[in-house]
Design a protein around this motif. Structure first.
Motif, PDB file in Angstrom:
ATOM      1  N   ALA A 112      65.531 -12.251  29.895  1.00 37.22           N
ATOM      2  CA  ALA A 112      64.653 -12.591  28.764  1.00 37.22           C
ATOM      3  C   ALA A 112      63.180 -12.379  29.076  1.00 37.22           C
ATOM      4  N   ASP A 113      62.842 -12.197  30.341  1.00 36.98           N
ATOM      5  CA  ASP A 113      61.434 -12.050  30.718  1.00 36.98           C
ATOM      6  C   ASP A 113      60.989 -10.595  30.804  1.00 36.98           C
ATOM      7  N   SER A 114      61.817  -9.668  30.348  1.00 35.16           N
ATOM      8  CA  SER A 114      61.444  -8.256  30.402  1.00 35.16           C
ATOM      9  C   SER A 114      62.145  -7.501  29.285  1.00 35.16           C
ATOM     10  N   TYR A 115      61.705  -6.297  29.052  1.00 34.25           N
ATOM     11  CA  TYR A 115      62.334  -5.455  28.041  1.00 34.25           C
ATOM     12  C   TYR A 115      62.144  -3.991  28.432  1.00 34.25           C
ATOM     13  N   ASP A 116      63.002  -3.168  27.919  1.00 35.03           N
ATOM     14  CA  ASP A 116      62.920  -1.742  28.216  1.00 35.03           C
ATOM     15  C   ASP A 116      61.835  -1.098  27.357  1.00 35.03           C
ATOM     16  N   VAL A 117      60.790  -0.620  28.026  1.00 35.10           N
ATOM     17  CA  VAL A 117      59.699   0.028  27.301  1.00 35.10           C
ATOM     18  C   VAL A 117      60.157   1.423  26.884  1.00 35.10           C
ATOM     19  N   PRO A 118      60.109   1.728  25.598  1.00 39.08           N
ATOM     20  CA  PRO A 118      60.541   3.058  25.165  1.00 39.08           C
ATOM     21  C   PRO A 118      59.657   4.134  25.771  1.00 39.08           C
ATOM     22  N   GLU A 119      60.254   5.260  26.085  1.00 43.33           N
ATOM     23  CA  GLU A 119      59.504   6.367  26.667  1.00 43.33           C
ATOM     24  C   GLU A 119      58.459   6.873  25.681  1.00 43.33           C
ATOM     25  N   ARG A 120      57.218   6.907  26.133  1.00 40.51           N
ATOM     26  CA  ARG A 120      56.139   7.328  25.262  1.00 40.51           C
ATOM     27  C   ARG A 120      56.009   8.857  25.313  1.00 40.51           C
ATOM     28  N   PRO A 121      55.529   9.461  24.226  1.00 46.00           N
ATOM     29  CA  PRO A 121      55.387  10.919  24.194  1.00 46.00           C
ATOM     30  C   PRO A 121      54.295  11.408  25.137  1.00 46.00           C
ATOM     31  N   VAL A 122      54.490  12.598  25.659  1.00 49.35           N
ATOM     32  CA  VAL A 122      53.500  13.250  26.524  1.00 49.35           C
ATOM     33  C   VAL A 122      53.005  14.498  25.806  1.00 49.35           C
ATOM     34  N   LEU A 123      51.700  14.622  25.648  1.00 51.49           N
ATOM     35  CA  LEU A 123      51.133  15.793  24.987  1.00 51.49           C
ATOM     36  C   LEU A 123      50.984  16.943  25.979  1.00 51.49           C
ATOM     37  N   THR A 124      51.031  18.139  25.471  1.00 49.23           N
ATOM     38  CA  THR A 124      50.702  19.296  26.296  1.00 49.23           C
ATOM     39  C   THR A 124      49.181  19.410  26.377  1.00 49.23           C
ATOM     40  N   VAL A 125      48.710  20.218  27.323  1.00 48.96           N
ATOM     41  CA  VAL A 125      47.264  20.440  27.425  1.00 48.96           C
ATOM     42  C   VAL A 125      46.734  21.043  26.125  1.00 48.96           C
ATOM     43  N   ALA A 126      47.505  21.950  25.532  1.00 51.09           N
ATOM     44  CA  ALA A 126      47.087  22.570  24.279  1.00 51.09           C
ATOM     45  C   ALA A 126      46.976  21.530  23.165  1.00 51.09           C
ATOM     46  N   GLU A 127      47.918  20.578  23.118  1.00 50.57           N
ATOM     47  CA  GLU A 127      47.863  19.528  22.090  1.00 50.57           C
ATOM     48  C   GLU A 127      46.668  18.615  22.294  1.00 50.57           C
ATOM     49  N   VAL A 128      46.349  18.324  23.560  1.00 50.32           N
ATOM     50  CA  VAL A 128      45.167  17.496  23.841  1.00 50.32           C
ATOM     51  C   VAL A 128      43.916  18.164  23.276  1.00 50.32           C
ATOM     52  N   PHE A 129      43.755  19.456  23.529  1.00 51.05           N
ATOM     53  CA  PHE A 129      42.570  20.156  23.034  1.00 51.05           C
ATOM     54  C   PHE A 129      42.607  20.320  21.518  1.00 51.05           C
TER      55      PHE A 129
END
Length: 374
Positions: free
Chosen positions: A165-182
């Motif tokens: 009860a003291d923890s939970y599974d953090v869903p995997e967050r999206p990772v942007l490509t370098v092109a998406e960052v720019f």
């Protein structure tokens, strides 16, 4: 009183009440005052057995004052929070969780009456109404409160004993490509372009970026010095706070490919003077999440990036991009998560492995630009 054989008990006494039930009485080991067991019993034998258990608890040092646990959770939790040494923002968050999610259900209960089944029912009901991260936080705080109550000898056992009860599974967050960052940086209003780039290629948190001053940027070596983090109270007040640990104070190298963007931003958008904020709001005031959020959403949409990408995911992107070729310790150092920081000096970071990490990120930037131009 004499027992069945006419001998007086060595510890306490039992007596029959007018109701016909039996009562066990004994001397409080602390005050010496005569007190009664918390309940009565159907037979004399039951009362004597209960008295024997009380005697054994006292001899083992495990006896707890039954009256101590009668303090209400609401009163005890309030005092518990008041006496803890916490940062202002942490105190505010904990107070909010206690007030909104713990006290409405359990606050009126005496500490000693709260059982694991009560905690389980409270948690299950909470999960139906709020997100799991909030429930986990509420459970962690309740468990800490009850743990202190055990230490204070108000209760014998912490009722917060629900596995997992003291923890939970953090869903995997999206990772942007370098092109998406720019793409996002190009789509956002110019005053926030560098904010997006540094979030992705240094992995700094929003609060760390918002608190940066001009003097924290070394444009010769391509290094940011993280010294503080901006926090915002629920009433809107902004203040700079020290990092949670020594690991938070750190130099972070950024790709030299970003130096033109850094210099342009400092010339046109940063606050005045060495102590001026690097990032300011549209009216020249301090940067707030609230006056930046809409700009990020618009830029994200314009760049064609999925709607579930949050600004904080740029930090996750930076973590992921920097991880290539970096050891765990090097990555933790860069992200501000390790504690052995006292021996780390600025020149080591400029010329050392963190510079190599930034250079690899720079190579990714160059390749993305080359691909876009071909």
């Amino acid at each position: 009183m004499p027992n069945a054989k006419g001998k007086r008990r060595r510890f306490g006494a039992v007596r029959q009440l007018k109701s016909g039930r039996w009562q066990a009485r004994y001397r409080d080991p602390g005050t010496g005052q005569l007190r009664s067991a918390e309940q009565t019993y159907p037979t004399k034998k039951d009362a004597e057995v209960a008295l024997s258990h009380i005697e054994a608890d006292i001899s083992r040092g495990q006896w707890a004052d039954p009256d101590a646990g009668k303090v209400l959770l609401a009163d005890y939790a309030t005092a518990w929070l008041r006496d803890r040494k916490l940062a202002d923002r942490t105190r505010e968050r904990n107070e909010s969780v206690i007030r909104l999610h713990i006290l409405p259900t359990l606050g009126a209960r005496p500490l000693s009456s709260i059982t694991t089944s009560h905690v389980r029912a409270w948690r299950s009901a909470l999960l139906e109404n709020v997100g799991e991260p909030t429930v986990v936080k509420a459970y962690q705080i309740l468990r800490a409160v009850m743990h202190t109550a055990v230490d204070d000898e108000l209760i014998r056992r912490n009722p917060c004993r629900i596995k997992g009860a003291d923890s939970y599974d953090v869903p995997e967050r999206p990772v942007l490509t370098v092109a998406e960052v720019f793409a996002a940086a190009d789509a956002i209003t110019p005053r926030y372009r560098l904010l997006v780039l540094l979030a992705a290629f240094t992995g700094l948190r929003f609060g760390e970026l918002a608190s940066l001053r001009r003097r924290d940027i070394d444009t010769e070596n391509g290094v940011l010095m993280v010294r503080r983090s901006q926090a915002e109270m629920q009433n809107g007040a902004l203040f700079d706070k020290a990092p949670k640990s020594d690991a938070g104070i750190r130099p972070v190298a950024f790709p030299t490919e970003l130096l033109p963007d850094v210099r342009e931003h400092l010339e046109y958008f940063a606050g005045a003077g060495r102590d001026g904020h690097v990032f300011v709001g549209p009216q020249g005031g301090q940067l707030r999440r609230s006056n930046f959020r809409d700009d990020w959403i618009k830029a994200r949409t314009k760049a064609g990036i999925t709607a579930n990408v949050h600004f904080h995911d740029l930090r996750h992107t930076g973590n992921t991009l920097a991880a290539s070729g970096a050891s765990l310790r090097e990555l933790m150092t860069r992200m501000g998560h390790s504690t052995p920081r006292a021996a780390l000096i600025y020149q080591h970071m400029v010329n050392g492995r963190d510079r190599e990490i930034a250079d690899r990120l720079g190579a990714m930037i160059r390749k993305t630009r080359e691909d876009a131009g071909s």
